[in-house]
Design a protein around this motif. Structure first.
Motif, PDB file in Angstrom:
ATOM      1  N   GLN A  59       1.555   6.383  40.335  1.00 48.22           N
ATOM      2  CA  GLN A  59       0.950   7.339  41.255  1.00 48.22           C
ATOM      3  C   GLN A  59      -0.566   7.319  41.200  1.00 48.22           C
ATOM      4  OE1 GLN A  59       2.348  11.299  41.241  1.00 48.22           O
ATOM      5  NE2 GLN A  59       4.450  10.759  41.730  1.00 48.22           N
ATOM      6  N   LEU A  60      -1.140   6.772  40.155  1.00 52.39           N
ATOM      7  CA  LEU A  60      -2.582   6.901  39.972  1.00 52.39           C
ATOM      8  C   LEU A  60      -3.368   5.621  40.194  1.00 52.39           C
ATOM      9  CD1 LEU A  60      -2.586   9.181  36.829  1.00 52.39           C
ATOM     10  CD2 LEU A  60      -2.909   9.839  39.194  1.00 52.39           C
ATOM     11  N   LEU A  61      -2.693   4.499  40.483  1.00 46.07           N
ATOM     12  CA  LEU A  61      -3.404   3.245  40.680  1.00 46.07           C
ATOM     13  C   LEU A  61      -4.047   3.158  42.060  1.00 46.07           C
ATOM     14  CD1 LEU A  61      -1.041   0.679  38.945  1.00 46.07           C
ATOM     15  CD2 LEU A  61      -3.275   1.439  38.193  1.00 46.07           C
ATOM     16  N   SER A  62      -3.781   4.145  42.901  1.00 48.11           N
ATOM     17  CA  SER A  62      -4.341   4.134  44.249  1.00 48.11           C
ATOM     18  C   SER A  62      -5.825   4.463  44.201  1.00 48.11           C
ATOM     19  CB  SER A  62      -3.611   5.152  45.123  1.00 48.11           C
ATOM     20  OG  SER A  62      -4.299   5.330  46.337  1.00 48.11           O
ATOM     21  N   ASP A  63      -6.604   3.786  45.060  1.00 45.62           N
ATOM     22  CA  ASP A  63      -8.022   4.105  45.183  1.00 45.62           C
ATOM     23  C   ASP A  63      -8.277   5.022  46.366  1.00 45.62           C
ATOM     24  OD1 ASP A  63      -9.057   0.812  44.152  1.00 45.62           O
ATOM     25  OD2 ASP A  63      -8.892   2.671  42.999  1.00 45.62           O
ATOM     26  N   SER A  64      -7.198   5.592  46.944  1.00 43.69           N
ATOM     27  CA  SER A  64      -7.369   6.492  48.084  1.00 43.69           C
ATOM     28  C   SER A  64      -8.108   7.745  47.652  1.00 43.69           C
ATOM     29  CB  SER A  64      -6.006   6.861  48.667  1.00 43.69           C
ATOM     30  OG  SER A  64      -5.267   7.607  47.719  1.00 43.69           O
ATOM     31  N   GLU A  65      -8.674   8.410  48.605  1.00 42.27           N
ATOM     32  CA  GLU A  65      -9.507   9.576  48.306  1.00 42.27           C
ATOM     33  C   GLU A  65      -8.696  10.704  47.688  1.00 42.27           C
ATOM     34  OE1 GLU A  65     -12.546  12.608  50.660  1.00 42.27           O
ATOM     35  OE2 GLU A  65     -11.925  10.715  51.561  1.00 42.27           O
ATOM     36  N   CYS A  66      -7.395  10.776  48.043  1.00 46.03           N
ATOM     37  CA  CYS A  66      -6.589  11.909  47.570  1.00 46.03           C
ATOM     38  C   CYS A  66      -5.996  11.652  46.183  1.00 46.03           C
ATOM     39  CB  CYS A  66      -5.467  12.214  48.558  1.00 46.03           C
ATOM     40  SG  CYS A  66      -4.276  10.864  48.727  1.00 46.03           S
ATOM     41  N   CYS A  67      -6.053  10.431  45.692  1.00 50.14           N
ATOM     42  CA  CYS A  67      -5.415  10.149  44.409  1.00 50.14           C
ATOM     43  C   CYS A  67      -6.173   9.045  43.691  1.00 50.14           C
ATOM     44  CB  CYS A  67      -3.953   9.759  44.628  1.00 50.14           C
ATOM     45  SG  CYS A  67      -3.036   9.503  43.096  1.00 50.14           S
ATOM     46  N   THR A  68      -7.109   9.405  42.848  1.00 47.24           N
ATOM     47  CA  THR A  68      -7.855   8.432  42.064  1.00 47.24           C
ATOM     48  C   THR A  68      -7.845   8.875  40.606  1.00 47.24           C
ATOM     49  OG1 THR A  68      -9.977   9.589  42.291  1.00 47.24           O
ATOM     50  CG2 THR A  68      -9.385   7.998  44.030  1.00 47.24           C
ATOM     51  N   TRP A  69      -8.149   7.921  39.735  1.00 49.16           N
ATOM     52  CA  TRP A  69      -8.199   8.240  38.310  1.00 49.16           C
ATOM     53  C   TRP A  69      -9.240   9.316  38.023  1.00 49.16           C
ATOM     54  CZ3 TRP A  69      -4.481   6.712  35.217  1.00 49.16           C
ATOM     55  CH2 TRP A  69      -3.757   5.570  35.524  1.00 49.16           C
ATOM     56  N   LYS A  70     -10.391   9.264  38.698  1.00 46.98           N
ATOM     57  CA  LYS A  70     -11.438  10.249  38.461  1.00 46.98           C
ATOM     58  C   LYS A  70     -10.979  11.643  38.843  1.00 46.98           C
ATOM     59  CE  LYS A  70     -16.170  11.447  39.820  1.00 46.98           C
ATOM     60  NZ  LYS A  70     -17.362  11.019  40.585  1.00 46.98           N
ATOM     61  N   ARG A  71     -10.364  11.757  40.044  1.00 45.36           N
ATOM     62  CA  ARG A  71      -9.877  13.065  40.476  1.00 45.36           C
ATOM     63  C   ARG A  71      -8.814  13.597  39.502  1.00 45.36           C
ATOM     64  NH1 ARG A  71     -10.506  15.001  45.713  1.00 45.36           N
ATOM     65  NH2 ARG A  71     -11.930  13.783  46.999  1.00 45.36           N
ATOM     66  N   TYR A  72      -7.937  12.703  39.060  1.00 46.60           N
ATOM     67  CA  TYR A  72      -6.889  13.117  38.125  1.00 46.60           C
ATOM     68  C   TYR A  72      -7.501  13.641  36.830  1.00 46.60           C
ATOM     69  CZ  TYR A  72      -2.675  12.924  35.254  1.00 46.60           C
ATOM     70  OH  TYR A  72      -1.630  13.245  34.418  1.00 46.60           O
ATOM     71  N   TYR A  73      -8.462  12.908  36.289  1.00 46.34           N
ATOM     72  CA  TYR A  73      -9.063  13.303  35.006  1.00 46.34           C
ATOM     73  C   TYR A  73      -9.740  14.666  35.122  1.00 46.34           C
ATOM     74  CZ  TYR A  73     -11.490  13.047  30.548  1.00 46.34           C
ATOM     75  OH  TYR A  73     -11.915  13.320  29.286  1.00 46.34           O
ATOM     76  N   ILE A  74     -10.546  14.847  36.157  1.00 46.84           N
ATOM     77  CA  ILE A  74     -11.290  16.098  36.314  1.00 46.84           C
ATOM     78  C   ILE A  74     -10.334  17.264  36.546  1.00 46.84           C
ATOM     79  CG2 ILE A  74     -12.924  17.329  37.796  1.00 46.84           C
ATOM     80  CD1 ILE A  74     -14.375  14.666  38.212  1.00 46.84           C
ATOM     81  N   ARG A  75      -9.332  17.031  37.413  1.00 43.96           N
ATOM     82  CA  ARG A  75      -8.417  18.109  37.748  1.00 43.96           C
ATOM     83  C   ARG A  75      -7.550  18.501  36.552  1.00 43.96           C
ATOM     84  NH1 ARG A  75      -4.231  18.065  42.891  1.00 43.96           N
ATOM     85  NH2 ARG A  75      -3.796  20.299  42.887  1.00 43.96           N
ATOM     86  N   ARG A  76      -7.059  17.490  35.846  1.00 46.81           N
ATOM     87  CA  ARG A  76      -6.196  17.789  34.702  1.00 46.81           C
ATOM     88  C   ARG A  76      -6.980  18.444  33.575  1.00 46.81           C
ATOM     89  NH1 ARG A  76      -1.099  14.980  32.936  1.00 46.81           N
ATOM     90  NH2 ARG A  76      -0.625  15.973  30.957  1.00 46.81           N
ATOM     91  N   SER A  77      -8.224  18.005  33.351  1.00 49.66           N
ATOM     92  CA  SER A  77      -9.058  18.624  32.309  1.00 49.66           C
ATOM     93  C   SER A  77      -9.317  20.092  32.631  1.00 49.66           C
ATOM     94  CB  SER A  77     -10.390  17.875  32.202  1.00 49.66           C
ATOM     95  OG  SER A  77     -10.194  16.537  31.797  1.00 49.66           O
ATOM     96  N   ARG A  78      -9.579  20.370  33.910  1.00 51.01           N
ATOM     97  CA  ARG A  78      -9.825  21.759  34.319  1.00 51.01           C
ATOM     98  C   ARG A  78      -8.575  22.609  34.127  1.00 51.01           C
ATOM     99  NH1 ARG A  78     -10.761  21.864  40.256  1.00 51.01           N
ATOM    100  NH2 ARG A  78     -12.802  20.981  39.768  1.00 51.01           N
ATOM    101  N   LEU A  79      -7.412  22.057  34.515  1.00 53.68           N
ATOM    102  CA  LEU A  79      -6.167  22.800  34.358  1.00 53.68           C
ATOM    103  C   LEU A  79      -5.886  23.113  32.896  1.00 53.68           C
ATOM    104  CD1 LEU A  79      -3.455  23.904  35.423  1.00 53.68           C
ATOM    105  CD2 LEU A  79      -2.556  21.578  35.249  1.00 53.68           C
TER     106      LEU A  79
END
Length: 472
Positions: A59-79
């Protein structure tokens, strides 16, 4: 950017970026010196895997704007930061889910957020069953009722089957019904002729089943969602079968009764229960202990089982077994190898006790209003005395433990590694469920990765759910 061209070693870069707070990570991209590194999908991927080794790569290998490693890291860290601090008004929202006109006899997630997927855009759905004879489905983010079944006889227990997206419940006449999770459409009905049933959703080899423990000590296996009888086994004749557990790998089923201190718990090989062979008995065995107050399988070692049982007239002990299926030319034999056994110093005023496990060697036991953490050898690692009244329920995941008490509070603890004690817990904060003038306390708690739901017993007899949804 090719990581081989970086001036700093990988471990150094990961350490630097991992120590930065979210706002620093967002602003660091504007600094020319760090711009390339801060926007490198490769670096964010390494940081994710460094911190969470179970990230869902597909699910995270996509470089699309809605699903990137950076977005995942920031969002999960905040959660995770919000789940750890639990500040009212900033870290979570609380919704009260009201609509039942009786006691809530059970609830569980039908759709939840997983810790191994970037699925937080999915709105969790929780289903509840009540003595008012209805099953209800709730969107816990919006705090609204999605559907409600027609009223029938008082319900006594329930289950959800996320794989089939169905919810089922049994009433006080022994009738078990199943509804579609999306719409509430009734799918099937089965009569077990048992006034009190224990229900467990179960799947193996791609097939779904409902395991039923009856008031007369029988274990039934029904297909899901059609509820056709697959097999029937007598476990404890004339005693209520009220302990049903399946191992994390779905190879083992534990069935027991809390009503007798003399009856031994029984372990089944699941294939022989759900896929019986004609004229062959189910592969099962009685564990060499007396009684069963509570039991649990270990998440990281699915064939490892802990049982709290009687020892003598008034004492209780915890024994850990490793289950083995020994195959010979002519038969299959179940064996239980004892790993450890130790006495529990429990408050005799409180008969209810529950046990949970983490990894393959950490054991949690409730003792009245206390929560005790043991290692596999029986050494008491820590005790938490956060509640004023007995702990009624708790849930455990890879990040935290949540305890629910009659004092109308939930206590949130998070896991940490201690240099001396190893894996242990750290108490963080409490969540309050309302006023004792209106409520008698919490009765059950469950959680997915981003939310906590608990049932509240009402003074007026109309129970409700409290849903705490953490921001990401």
């Amino acid at each position: 950017m090719d990581h081989g061209e970086m001036e700093l070693p990988l471990d150094c870069l990961i350490s630097i970026f991992s120590l930065l707070w979210e706002q620093d990570l967002m602003s660091v991209s504007s600094v020319c010196k760090w711009h390339e590194a801060a926007e490198s999908p490769w670096l964010w991927r390494q940081m994710c895997l460094h911190r969470w080794g179970f990230c869902n790569l597909g699910q995270l290998l996509s470089d699309s704007e809605c699903c990137t490693w950076k977005r995942y890291y920031i969002r999960r860290s905040r959660l995770e930061s919000n789940m750890k601090s639990g500040r009212t008004g900033g870290d979570y929202t609380c919704n009260s889910l009201r609509g039942h006109n009786g006691r809530i006899v059970g609830f569980s997630y039908l759709v939840g957020n997983s810790s191994i997927q970037d699925s937080w855009n999915t709105s969790p759905v929780v289903c509840s069953a009540s003595s008012d004879g209805t099953v209800k489905a709730w969107d816990i983010h919006k705090g609204v009722n999605l559907w409600s079944s027609s009223s029938q006889n008082p319900l006594t227990s329930m289950f959800t089957d996320p794989q089939q997206c169905v919810v089922g419940a049994s009433d006080n006449t022994g009738t078990i019904k199943v509804w579609k999770g999306q719409t509430g459409e009734e799918l099937a009905s089965y009569s077990s002729a048992s006034s009190q049933s224990t229900l467990l959703s179960f799947s193996t080899e791609g097939n779904s089943f409902v395991l039923v423990g009856t008031a007369l000590g029988s274990l039934l296996a029904l297909s899901s969602p059609l509820l056709s009888e697959v097999s029937r086994h007598v476990v404890c004749d004339s005693f209520k079968l009220n302990v049903l557990l399946s191992s994390p790998d779905n190879k083992w089923i534990l069935a027991a009764s809390k009503e007798s201190s003399d009856l031994s718990p029984k372990v089944f090989w699941s294939q022989s229960v759900c896929c019986p062979v004609k004229d062959e008995d189910a592969a099962c065995m009685n564990l060499p202990v007396s009684g069963c107050s509570a039991a649990v399988f270990f998440p990281s070692q699915p064939s490892r089982l802990a049982v709290i049982h009687s020892e003598g007239l008034s004492r209780r002990a915890l024994t850990v077994f490793d289950l083995i299926m020994k195959k010979s030319k002519y038969k299959e034999e179940l064996l239980a190898q004892q790993v450890e056994s130790f006495q529990l110093e429990l408050n005799q005023r409180h008969s209810d006790v529950s046990v949970h496990a983490k990894g393959n060697s950490t054991i949690l036991v409730t003792n009245g209003s206390d929560l005790n953490v043991y290692n596999l050898k029986g050494a008491l690692i820590s005790t938490f005395k956060d509640h004023l009244q007995p702990i009624i329920s708790l849930c455990v995941d890879n990040f935290r433990v949540v305890t629910a008490s009659r004092d109308l509070s939930l206590r949130v603890l998070t896991w940490r590694n201690d240099k001396e004690k190893g894996l242990t817990l750290e108490s963080q904060y409490q969540l309050l469920g309302g006023s004792h003038t209106m409520s008698r306390g919490f009765t059950q708690v469950a959680c997915d990765y981003a939310s906590i739901v608990a049932s509240v017993e009402s003074v007026q007899g109309k129970d409700s759910l409290k849903a705490y949804v953490f921001n990401s």
